[in-house]
Design a protein around this motif. Sequence first.
Motif, PDB file in Angstrom:
ATOM      1  N   GLY A  43      19.263   8.125 -69.071  1.00  0.00           N
ATOM      2  CA  GLY A  43      18.530   7.906 -67.830  1.00  0.00           C
ATOM      3  C   GLY A  43      18.634   6.495 -67.281  1.00  0.00           C
ATOM      4  O   GLY A  43      18.079   6.200 -66.223  1.00  0.00           O
ATOM      5  N   ARG A  44      19.344   5.623 -67.948  1.00  0.00           N
ATOM      6  CA  ARG A  44      19.469   4.222 -67.535  1.00  0.00           C
ATOM      7  C   ARG A  44      20.862   3.951 -67.004  1.00  0.00           C
ATOM      8  O   ARG A  44      21.774   4.740 -67.190  1.00  0.00           O
ATOM      9  N   GLU A  45      21.013   2.823 -66.354  1.00  0.00           N
ATOM     10  CA  GLU A  45      22.322   2.421 -65.837  1.00  0.00           C
ATOM     11  C   GLU A  45      23.095   1.756 -66.976  1.00  0.00           C
ATOM     12  O   GLU A  45      23.091   0.539 -67.139  1.00  0.00           O
ATOM     13  N   VAL A  46      23.756   2.596 -67.772  1.00  0.00           N
ATOM     14  CA  VAL A  46      24.465   2.148 -68.963  1.00  0.00           C
ATOM     15  C   VAL A  46      25.905   2.620 -68.884  1.00  0.00           C
ATOM     16  O   VAL A  46      26.175   3.791 -68.629  1.00  0.00           O
ATOM     17  N   GLY A  47      26.833   1.677 -69.095  1.00  0.00           N
ATOM     18  CA  GLY A  47      28.248   1.983 -69.186  1.00  0.00           C
ATOM     19  C   GLY A  47      28.662   2.017 -70.644  1.00  0.00           C
ATOM     20  O   GLY A  47      27.908   1.578 -71.524  1.00  0.00           O
ATOM     21  N   VAL A  48      29.860   2.528 -70.900  1.00  0.00           N
ATOM     22  CA  VAL A  48      30.335   2.661 -72.274  1.00  0.00           C
ATOM     23  C   VAL A  48      31.698   1.998 -72.405  1.00  0.00           C
ATOM     24  O   VAL A  48      32.570   2.173 -71.543  1.00  0.00           O
ATOM     25  N   ALA A  49      31.871   1.228 -73.476  1.00  0.00           N
ATOM     26  CA  ALA A  49      33.156   0.598 -73.797  1.00  0.00           C
ATOM     27  C   ALA A  49      33.900   1.488 -74.784  1.00  0.00           C
ATOM     28  O   ALA A  49      33.326   1.921 -75.783  1.00  0.00           O
ATOM     29  N   LEU A  50      35.160   1.755 -74.474  1.00  0.00           N
ATOM     30  CA  LEU A  50      35.995   2.596 -75.334  1.00  0.00           C
ATOM     31  C   LEU A  50      37.213   1.815 -75.794  1.00  0.00           C
ATOM     32  O   LEU A  50      37.922   1.235 -74.975  1.00  0.00           O
TER      33      LEU A  50
END
Length: 156
Positions: A44-51
Amino acid sequence: MALWRDGAFAEDDWTTLADDAALPEGKAIVSLARWRKEADALRGREVGVALAAGKDAQAALAEVADRPLLALKFDKFGDGRAFSYAMLLRQRYGFAGDLRAVGDVLLDEIPLMQRCGFTSFDVTNEATLKALSEGRLPAFPVAYQPGLSPGEARVN
């Protein structure tokens, strides 16, 4: 580190977090491991993911394609898997957010990264930083393969 997007350096309003760091109020980028561990709380938050390229990365693309930002890591020059991940994210999984290249981002690769759908670049390489600040970005005015860059000319 400097963020380069849309032909210029820009402010980065995202914070990249270590797995044990507290989540800030604003936008944050977390690792795939942290995302998987805390997905319910982070969704529900503005979270990005590093891959990072590896055995889990390709399988995770569909899992994270709804995030507002994905940061694909280029750990070394000879590993081009993130180029393929970018194309898969845009074409197969419909990713519409900010696709960021991080790590070993080199000047001559940026136009190719753009063709694969990257929209921002976290640049640390000194030679690349210098060339970008001087407005020296290589151009490929004609392409023989389809790409994802807007307004690109193609030879049929």
